[in-house]
Scaffold this motif. Structure first.
Motif, PDB file in Angstrom:
ATOM      1  N   ALA A 130       3.256   0.978  -5.277  1.00 55.45           N
ATOM      2  CA  ALA A 130       2.483  -0.196  -4.863  1.00 55.45           C
ATOM      3  C   ALA A 130       1.798  -0.839  -6.066  1.00 55.45           C
ATOM      4  O   ALA A 130       1.775  -2.071  -6.205  1.00 55.45           O
ATOM      5  CB  ALA A 130       1.449   0.199  -3.804  1.00 55.45           C
ATOM      6  N   GLN A 131       1.261  -0.008  -6.953  1.00 57.68           N
ATOM      7  CA  GLN A 131       0.627  -0.533  -8.161  1.00 57.68           C
ATOM      8  C   GLN A 131       1.643  -1.259  -9.044  1.00 57.68           C
ATOM      9  O   GLN A 131       1.364  -2.340  -9.571  1.00 57.68           O
ATOM     10  CB  GLN A 131      -0.019   0.613  -8.949  1.00 57.68           C
ATOM     11  CG  GLN A 131      -1.185   1.269  -8.233  1.00 57.68           C
ATOM     12  CD  GLN A 131      -1.713   2.477  -8.985  1.00 57.68           C
ATOM     13  OE1 GLN A 131      -2.552   2.352  -9.864  1.00 57.68           O
ATOM     14  NE2 GLN A 131      -1.219   3.648  -8.646  1.00 57.68           N
ATOM     15  N   THR A 146       0.851  -1.181   0.000  1.00 62.16           N
ATOM     16  CA  THR A 146       0.000   0.000   0.000  1.00 62.16           C
ATOM     17  C   THR A 146       0.886   1.231   0.000  1.00 62.16           C
ATOM     18  O   THR A 146       2.091   1.154   0.268  1.00 62.16           O
ATOM     19  CB  THR A 146      -0.933   0.017   1.223  1.00 62.16           C
ATOM     20  OG1 THR A 146      -1.839   1.132   1.124  1.00 62.16           O
ATOM     21  CG2 THR A 146      -0.150   0.138   2.519  1.00 62.16           C
ATOM     22  N   GLU A 186      -3.975   1.222  -3.220  1.00 62.49           N
ATOM     23  CA  GLU A 186      -3.311   2.493  -3.540  1.00 62.49           C
ATOM     24  C   GLU A 186      -4.208   3.655  -3.151  1.00 62.49           C
ATOM     25  O   GLU A 186      -5.404   3.656  -3.411  1.00 62.49           O
ATOM     26  CB  GLU A 186      -2.936   2.528  -5.029  1.00 62.49           C
ATOM     27  CG  GLU A 186      -4.088   2.373  -6.018  1.00 62.49           C
ATOM     28  CD  GLU A 186      -4.712   3.695  -6.424  1.00 62.49           C
ATOM     29  OE1 GLU A 186      -4.198   4.754  -6.032  1.00 62.49           O
ATOM     30  OE2 GLU A 186      -5.751   3.655  -7.120  1.00 62.49           O
ATOM     31  N   GLY A 224      -2.744   7.282  -5.999  1.00 60.92           N
ATOM     32  CA  GLY A 224      -1.518   7.091  -6.763  1.00 60.92           C
ATOM     33  C   GLY A 224      -1.752   7.367  -8.238  1.00 60.92           C
ATOM     34  O   GLY A 224      -2.771   6.949  -8.793  1.00 60.92           O
ATOM     35  N   GLY A 246       1.732   5.078  -3.551  1.00 54.13           N
ATOM     36  CA  GLY A 246       0.634   4.356  -4.181  1.00 54.13           C
ATOM     37  C   GLY A 246       0.974   3.956  -5.600  1.00 54.13           C
ATOM     38  O   GLY A 246       0.578   2.892  -6.084  1.00 54.13           O
ATOM     39  N   HIS A 247       1.727   4.819  -6.283  1.00 54.23           N
ATOM     40  CA  HIS A 247       2.183   4.516  -7.641  1.00 54.23           C
ATOM     41  C   HIS A 247       3.099   3.297  -7.629  1.00 54.23           C
ATOM     42  O   HIS A 247       2.947   2.368  -8.436  1.00 54.23           O
ATOM     43  CB  HIS A 247       2.913   5.737  -8.204  1.00 54.23           C
ATOM     44  CG  HIS A 247       3.662   5.478  -9.463  1.00 54.23           C
ATOM     45  ND1 HIS A 247       5.034   5.573  -9.533  1.00 54.23           N
ATOM     46  CD2 HIS A 247       3.234   5.117 -10.705  1.00 54.23           C
ATOM     47  CE1 HIS A 247       5.428   5.285 -10.767  1.00 54.23           C
ATOM     48  NE2 HIS A 247       4.353   5.006 -11.499  1.00 54.23           N
ATOM     49  N   CYS A 251      -3.137  -5.262  -3.087  1.00 51.67           N
ATOM     50  CA  CYS A 251      -2.623  -3.925  -3.383  1.00 51.67           C
ATOM     51  C   CYS A 251      -3.703  -2.902  -3.066  1.00 51.67           C
ATOM     52  O   CYS A 251      -4.834  -3.019  -3.544  1.00 51.67           O
ATOM     53  CB  CYS A 251      -2.199  -3.817  -4.851  1.00 51.67           C
ATOM     54  SG  CYS A 251      -1.759  -2.131  -5.381  1.00 51.67           S
ATOM     55  N   GLY A 258      -8.487   0.938  -4.729  1.00 55.67           N
ATOM     56  CA  GLY A 258      -7.971   2.287  -4.888  1.00 55.67           C
ATOM     57  C   GLY A 258      -8.879   3.293  -4.211  1.00 55.67           C
ATOM     58  O   GLY A 258     -10.100   3.139  -4.237  1.00 55.67           O
ATOM     59  N   GLN A 260      -1.619   7.020 -12.303  1.00 50.53           N
ATOM     60  CA  GLN A 260      -1.629   5.814 -13.142  1.00 50.53           C
ATOM     61  C   GLN A 260      -1.173   6.064 -14.578  1.00 50.53           C
ATOM     62  O   GLN A 260      -0.329   5.350 -15.092  1.00 50.53           O
ATOM     63  CB  GLN A 260      -3.039   5.206 -13.148  1.00 50.53           C
ATOM     64  CG  GLN A 260      -3.398   4.464 -11.884  1.00 50.53           C
ATOM     65  CD  GLN A 260      -4.439   5.196 -11.052  1.00 50.53           C
ATOM     66  OE1 GLN A 260      -4.984   6.214 -11.466  1.00 50.53           O
ATOM     67  NE2 GLN A 260      -4.717   4.687  -9.867  1.00 50.53           N
TER      68      GLN A 260
END
Length: 268
Positions: A70-71, A61, A98, A101, A67-68, A96, A160, A103
């Motif tokens: 984590a993705q 996370t 986020e 974050g 967050g970016h 996951c 998300g 994308q």
């Protein structure tokens, strides 16, 4: 706002790891992603033994840039080219989540430009430090939106959260990302009404790897850092997601164990 949940996680025997990855411009991408993957390998190696971690259930996370990353961890599991020196390590994740974050880092839909953020300049002069024409593969690697174009199922349970007034990570970009995500994994979408506005979300299906997006009304970037009610709600939703990932991982391991026991049976 989620500080009180740390005590709950302690009682549950969960371990929280905060990864200190290298920052740009000192470190050029994908150094940040490799650092995070190295941390996953450590959790399943000496770190896991030292702190008695469960290597079978790791959920990533992060907020904003975290967050970016984590993705990207969820979308690039076990890629040997991103694991220099630890190619054989298990860098899979079982969930996951986020928080706001970004994308679409290549801004293919122009949403960063709409809010006045020069994301291409940020990549060229700060994070990747090469123009797109010279490093097309890195530009695609850094963009979660590019990864989901070719997937047919979610790599793991995924959630998300974002505020609908986010001025740094474009809300429309996030909506487009999840719209594409839902479509590619064949996840049914339903509409719900909220203050005269329609919001999409993924529908949970039995046995599926779920994807869900929550958009908070009248909330900005980093909304969860302030001690408001919505922050508390977000924290408890996050906790419920962690419980779901843990239970799903336990169920998966039990299925594997049962399958192995079945194969060991000899019929005379």
């Amino acid at each position: 706002p989620a500080f009180e949940l740390v005590f709950v996680w302690y009682v549950l025997g969960w371990v929280v790891v905060s990864i200190d990855y290298q920052l740009a411009p000192h470190a050029v991408f994908p150094a940040q992603l490799i650092d995070c993957k190295r941390a996953l390998a450590w959790m399943r190696g000496p770190g896991g033994e030292l702190y008695n971690m469960d290597p079978n259930t790791i959920v990533v996370t992060g907020d904003s840039a975290g967050g970016h990353l984590a993705q990207l961890l969820a979308l690039t599991m076990d890629r040997k080219d991103l694991q220099p020196g630890f190619e054989q390590a298990d860098t899979s994740v079982q969930g996951c989540c986020e928080f706001f974050g970004p994308q679409d880092m290549m801004d293919t839909n122009g949403h960063f430009n709409e809010i006045g953020v020069d994301i291409n300049g940020l990549l060229e002069f700060f994070l990747i430090q090469k123009p797109k024409g010279e490093a097309r593969e890195l530009y695609e690697l850094v963009s979660p939106f590019e990864h989901i174009k070719s997937i047919t199922e979610s790599p793991c349970p995924w959630m998300g959260m974002q505020g609908n007034r986010d001025g740094l990570a474009p809300v429309e970009s996030s909506r487009k990302f999840y719209e594409e995500f839902f479509k590619n994994i064949n996840c049914e979408q339903i509409w719900i009404e909220s203050k005269n506005k329609k919001t999409r979300k993924g529908k949970f299906t039995a046995g599926a790897k779920e994807v869900v997006r929550i958009e908070h009304i009248a909330s900005f970037h980093a909304f969860n850092t302030l001690p408001f009610l919505r922050s508390q709600l977000a924290a408890h939703i996050f906790h419920a997601f962690l419980l779901h990932c843990h239970r799903k991982s336990r169920y998966r391991l039990q299925r594997i164990k049962d399958s192995e026991q079945t194969r060991q049976v000899t019929v005379v």
